[in-house]
Design a protein around this motif. Structure first.
Motif, short mmCIF file in Angstrom:
data_model
loop_
_atom_site.label_atom_id
_atom_site.label_comp_id
_atom_site.label_asym_id
_atom_site.label_seq_id
_atom_site.Cartn_x
_atom_site.Cartn_y
_atom_site.Cartn_z
N LEU A 302 30.07 48.73 -7.12
CA LEU A 302 29.65 49.21 -5.80
C LEU A 302 30.44 49.87 -5.23
N THR A 303 31.90 49.48 -5.06
CA THR A 303 32.71 50.38 -4.43
C THR A 303 33.13 51.80 -5.03
N PRO A 334 30.56 48.09 -0.03
CA PRO A 334 31.82 47.31 0.29
C PRO A 334 33.11 48.35 -0.21
N VAL A 335 33.11 49.36 0.82
CA VAL A 335 34.52 50.17 0.81
C VAL A 335 35.51 49.23 0.93
N THR A 336 36.70 49.98 0.52
CA THR A 336 37.95 49.20 0.68
C THR A 336 39.16 49.84 1.43
N LEU A 337 40.30 49.41 1.79
CA LEU A 337 41.14 50.20 2.64
C LEU A 337 41.41 51.48 1.87
N SER A 338 41.63 51.46 0.65
CA SER A 338 42.10 52.59 0.01
C SER A 338 40.92 53.74 -0.06
N SER A 339 39.61 53.60 0.35
CA SER A 339 38.55 54.25 0.45
C SER A 339 38.80 55.11 1.62
N ASN A 340 39.70 54.99 2.59
CA ASN A 340 39.94 55.91 3.79
C ASN A 340 40.88 56.99 3.22
N ARG A 341 41.10 57.06 2.12
CA ARG A 341 41.93 58.32 1.49
C ARG A 341 40.93 59.38 1.51
N LEU A 342 39.66 59.30 1.52
CA LEU A 342 38.53 60.16 1.49
C LEU A 342 38.27 60.52 3.01
N VAL A 343 38.60 60.22 3.93
CA VAL A 343 38.50 60.88 5.25
C VAL A 343 39.72 61.32 5.89
N ASP A 344 39.45 62.28 6.71
CA ASP A 344 40.46 62.90 7.36
C ASP A 344 41.04 62.04 8.47
N ARG A 364 43.78 47.15 12.10
CA ARG A 364 45.15 47.16 11.27
C ARG A 364 44.67 47.81 10.07
N TRP A 365 43.34 47.44 9.22
CA TRP A 365 42.98 48.04 8.07
C TRP A 365 43.00 49.61 8.15
N ALA A 366 42.54 50.13 9.26
CA ALA A 366 42.20 51.68 9.27
C ALA A 366 43.80 52.02 9.49
N ALA A 367 44.70 51.58 10.37
CA ALA A 367 46.02 52.01 10.77
C ALA A 367 46.96 52.09 9.22
N SER A 368 46.41 51.07 8.69
CA SER A 368 47.45 50.89 7.34
C SER A 368 47.18 52.08 6.34
N ALA A 369 45.72 52.32 6.46
CA ALA A 369 45.39 53.38 5.46
C ALA A 369 45.94 54.70 5.89
N GLY A 370 45.99 54.93 7.23
CA GLY A 370 46.43 56.05 7.72
C GLY A 370 48.03 56.38 7.31
N HIS A 371 48.83 55.13 7.64
CA HIS A 371 50.21 55.09 7.12
C HIS A 371 50.35 55.31 5.65
N ASP A 533 51.67 46.22 7.46
CA ASP A 533 50.70 46.89 7.14
C ASP A 533 49.79 46.27 6.04
N PHE A 534 48.66 46.35 5.59
CA PHE A 534 47.94 46.17 4.70
C PHE A 534 47.97 46.95 3.55
N ILE A 535 47.89 46.76 2.23
CA ILE A 535 47.70 47.49 1.07
C ILE A 535 47.06 46.92 0.24
N ASP A 536 46.54 47.81 -0.81
CA ASP A 536 45.74 47.12 -1.87
C ASP A 536 46.05 47.90 -3.06
N ALA A 537 45.72 47.29 -4.31
CA ALA A 537 46.08 47.52 -5.48
C ALA A 537 45.81 48.99 -5.83
N ASP A 538 44.35 49.80 -5.32
CA ASP A 538 44.58 51.09 -5.72
C ASP A 538 45.47 51.79 -4.89
N ALA A 539 45.82 51.59 -3.66
CA ALA A 539 46.84 52.28 -2.97
C ALA A 539 48.34 52.15 -3.72
#
Length: 913
Positions: A302-303, A334-344, A364-371, A533-539
């Protein structure tokens, strides 16, 4: 970018306009006129707001030929003409313009046919009595298709958590129904059939504008987002001509219950390597050893489908149209933290409590993805649930919540929000049903420019250099996917055609994350003196682990390749701490035994004692202490104060810290910084002034309630001298003998003793501004160098500490202020300062003179009092016309509130010792 300290100081004093906050500008109906558009944009410009996000919502008035009131149908020629005019006016004023890619939320509307509407797995249960050989199959509506049906024993042992034991292997797959009926052999015992139907949630877009109602689109289907962008997005952008909006916006992903799409089985086979169909019962209630692995694979699919068929096409479309995609990437699907890589421009959203910065949060999820993915500007929907109901919020409420967003790494605030309101709506005008109303209809609005400048300077400061967060917490995505589930629904009937709630079950990563990620983990890291920050396996797979330490909080499932990278990171000196358990279980169904064995081997190698920087702690409560043993904290406070937070930016020539007190009491602390220098400066975000501070044995911090500081360390910073000790004397008590003029009235009333406006029947329900005037004498201005004259309004009262233990419905600053809610002070005709936050004081030294002085204080309260004094709208006819699209929030809390100067007011002479 500035590179020298002098240039940094100058830019901080006058930061660029692009660091101003934005406002979500709600167009209700839309029923807008060009004069009102101009007036409201000019009000925002004057207040220091830097731009708008135009969002179209439900109507708040009925068309009326007599008055000319008219709701313009969404995307009609007249609506697009108004949008075009708003864009032109905003550009004239130098304001940024974003536009939401639709009306209401989530995306969808009239253009979405049922076969592109949000999908769900409908699981219907049919009871089969003993001896029965033929059963009616479920009715299939438009957009539905039967996937498979299984029959099994109806009597089974139920586990304590509600899952059924030992029956999944006994289920037999039924042949497709013939003439609408399932056929089966007779049995002596009762049985039940589980029917799995590729269905539609039926969810409609929430809060749509006139002419915009329709199905929410299927976020897993690329054709659906193409339909929406071609039909809605292109028309919206046509209003901007050859100057597209700065960004297009995708709001909350609240596609409730969306856990399926017609192509899911095909995609699952391609991505996971096996057919999901025979394993469908594992998605509902059957507990077999493979259940979690199958659910994991379904969730991950789904993600991936949401990423590739929704976010990627939308981001590509934005680029094609020469704009940017700003999006809130959390929720359902169910998008993930790493899904944010797909937005500006990733965007977070504040939770409704003062504790949000110490817990898992979407902010913090969004800020972590930005970092992680190099997005330096990270926004957050701010003030969403601020001090409800609408028009109750104060400037101090706004600052208190904004600082919580800053502490999590946000550096672009998007206020929620500014309700467009025509003159015919009266006072205080229109309001969004569940949000703060932060427009010029607030009587305290005169102090908005000072607050906006503070927010602008902090936002700019937190964009400088790079984030310096030491610790990453690994989000256990694989464990969350494994907890996803579909839900068996009772059969529909004429009396109950949709026998389940709108929200359905949750297949949301961020909503389920707090149940897997212990609440203590974030707080333990912060209290140990680190930011996180948060991080996930895909990041990790994409960008590595750019942190000093990595926390594995109770992680069980983890891809073998990712765990190998974590082990290599530890062997090179990176700190790795696992809590509660060590990774041991393969995430998916395929190769589970082999991969689990490899994970367990990696855990033994990593935490067996051979890697000095890898530690296992059985309890999350021990995490902070272990972390401090392995790496030096970034900032420590004496005495320790968990409610004072910080964020750190590493600049080319120095280090910048933002520090905020989130409590209702003043805190007197000494801060020690790991990344300090010989000299330190304090940057005052309210005035733009910079002064050197002593840094011999830490930096002294005297933080007022909800106070904040910016501290900059650099070798060429200003030299800091200790503040001279001062002695204060009461020069005059000014709490009596005032003349007060309410609103624009010509009549001035005598007020011998300061009191709330609500204590007088004539002003109990007054909302607006009142001017307090009186004179005072200063016998002599002969004084020692350094003498200051301070106008002091007293201290705020604090509520009982019991409020700390309860769950707050929404965020607010829990102080009873002596000025309700904001004041502007004039001495001898000159403006001396605003008063709306602790300490409730104004330095009037420049304007006080020997002899008689004239004092004028203009006080504005909230709109609550006027609202409490007259009937509230019931919207009956509006709902009859358009449907019940909203419910006003917390209207039972509308009451007249203390207002005005509550006293005491004193003139203080402050002399250096």
């Amino acid at each position: 970018m500035p590179t020298t300290t002098n240039l940094l100081r100058e830019t901080f004093r006058n930061p660029p306009d692009d660091s101003r906050i934005m406002m979500r500008w709600w167009w209700f109906g839309p029923a807008v006129t060009k004069p009102e558009i101009t007036r409201e944009l000019e009000e925002m410009k004057h207040a220091g707001i830097g731009g708008v996000e135009i969002t179209h919502l439900y109507a708040l008035g009925l068309d009326d030929a007599k008055t000319g009131f008219h709701n313009q149908p969404f995307l009609s020629a007249e609506h697009l003409n108004a949008l075009r005019f708003a864009a032109q006016e905003a550009r004239r004023l130098g304001l940024r313009v974003d536009v939401t890619l639709g009306s209401g939320w989530p995306l969808g509307g009239t253009e979405i046919p049922v076969d592109e509407a949000a999908g769900e797995l409908r699981v219907e249960e049919i009871d089969v009595p003993p001896g029965v050989t033929s059963v009616k199959a479920p009715f299939l509506d438009q957009g539905e298709a039967l996937i498979a049906a299984f029959v099994g024993d109806a009597s089974a042992d139920i586990r304590a958590d509600g899952m059924v034991l030992g029956v999944a292997r006994e289920l037999a797959r039924l042949d497709a129904p013939v003439d609408g009926r399932f056929a089966m052999a007779a049995a002596e015992r009762p049985r039940r059939i589980l029917c799995f139907v590729s269905s539609r949630t039926g969810m409609m877009v929430k809060r749509p504008a006139v002419g915009a109602a329709g199905f929410v689109l299927d976020h897993y289907n690329a054709a659906a987002i193409k339909t929406h962008l071609d039909s809605v997005g292109a028309k919206l952008l046509s209003a901007f001509g050859d100057r597209p909006p700065y960004a297009v916006f995708s709001d909350s992903l609240e596609d409730y219950g969306s856990d399926w799409s017609p192509k899911l089985l095909e995609e699952f086979q391609k991505r996971r390597g096996y057919d999901l169909t025979p394993h469908l019962p594992a998605l509902v209630e059957y507990a077999i050893p493979e259940t979690a692995a199958i659910r994991h694979d379904w969730g991950r699919t789904l993600t991936e489908m949401a990423d590739e068929n929704f976010l990627e096409p939308m981001e590509a479309w934005a680029k094609e149209h020469h704009t940017r995609l700003r999006a809130q990437v959390y929720g359902m699907p169910p998008v993930t933290l790493s899904s944010n890589r797909l937005v500006d421009l990733p965007e977070g959203e504040g939770k409704a409590t003062f504790r949000m910065w110490r817990e898992f949060s979407d902010t913090r999820w969004a800020a972590s993805a930005g970092h992680l993915f190099g997005r330096n500007v990270i926004s957050s929907e701010t003030w969403t649930w601020l001090h409800s109901p609408a028009f109750r919020a104060t400037p101090l409420d706004m600052k208190a919540e904004a600082d919580l967003h800053f502490l999590q790494g946000i550096n672009q605030l998007v206020g929620h929000g500014w309700p467009y309101s025509p003159e015919s709506a009266g006072e205080p005008g229109w309001q969004m049903y569940a949000a703060a109303a932060l427009n010029a209809h607030n009587p305290w609005f005169d102090v908005m420019p000072e607050l906006m400048k503070y927010l602008q300077r902090v936002s700019w400061a937190l964009r400088q250099g790079k984030p310096e967060n030491d610790v990453a917490i690994l989000l256990p995505n694989d464990d969350v996917w494994a907890k996803f589930s579909a839900r068996v629904q009772p059969a529909a009937s004429a009396a109950n055609p949709r026998p389940f709630s709108e929200n359905g079950h949750s297949v949301s990563m961020d909503e389920m994350m707090p149940w897997v990620l212990d609440d203590q983990v974030v707080a333990q890291v912060l209290d140990a003196g680190f930011n996180v920050d948060f991080i996930d396996a895909d990041a990790i797979d994409q960008v590595g682990i750019p942190y000093r330490a990595l926390i594995l909080p109770g992680v069980d499932r983890l891809p073998v390749a990712t765990y190998g990278k974590i082990a290599a990171y530890a062997r090179k000196g990176g700190v790795v701490i696992a809590t509660r358990r060590k990774p041991a279980t393969a995430p998916g169904f395929e190769n589970a035994e082999r991969d689990s064995a490899r994970l367990q081997e990696l855990s033994r190698d990593l935490f067996g004692g051979g890697v000095g920087t890898a530690k296992f702690v059985p309890e999350d409560a021990s995490l902070g202490a272990e972390l401090k043993k392995l790496t030096a904290p970034d900032m420590t406070l004496t005495p320790a104060m968990p409610q004072v937070g910080f964020i750190h930016r590493r600049l080319e020539h120095g280090n910048l810290y933002f520090i905020a007190n989130t409590t209702i009491v003043a805190e007197h602390l000494t801060a020690h910084f790991r990344d300090s220098a010989r000299r330190a400066e304090e940057w005052d975000a309210f005035t733009g002034e910079v002064r050197g501070v002593a840094n011999n044995d830490g930096v002294k911090l005297d933080l007022e309630p909800y106070g904040s500081r910016l501290i900059y360390f650099a070798d060429d910073a200003k030299a800091g001298d200790p503040e001279p000790r001062r002695e204060e004397h009461l020069a005059a008590d000014l709490s009596h003998e005032w003349t007060v003029r309410f609103g624009d009235g010509d009549v001035a009333e005598k007020m011998d003793a300061l009191r709330s406006w609500t204590e007088d029947a004539k002003t109990r329900y007054f909302s607006g501004r009142a001017a307090y005037e009186r004179k005072f004498d200063v016998m002599s201005k002969d004084e020692t160098p350094g003498t200051r004259w301070i106008l002091d309004f007293g201290e705020a009262k604090t509520p009982p500490l019991s409020w700390l233990t309860g769950e707050q419905h929404n965020m607010q600053a829990y102080l009873d202020a002596p000025v309700r809610e904001a004041a502007q002070v004039y001495v001898n005709g000159s403006f001396a300062g605003d008063v709306w936050k602790p300490p409730y004081r104004v330095d009037v030294t420049r304007w006080v003179r020997a002899g008689v002085n004239r004092l004028r204080i203009v006080v504005g309260n909230t709109a609550m009092n006027e609202m409490a004094g007259k009937p509230l709208p019931n919207y009956r006819l509006l709902w009859d016309r358009y449907g019940r699209l909203f419910e006003p929030q917390d209207m039972d809390k509308v009451e007249a509130l203390p207002s005005g100067l509550l006293g005491p007011v004193r003139l203080i002479r402050s002399d250096p010792r």
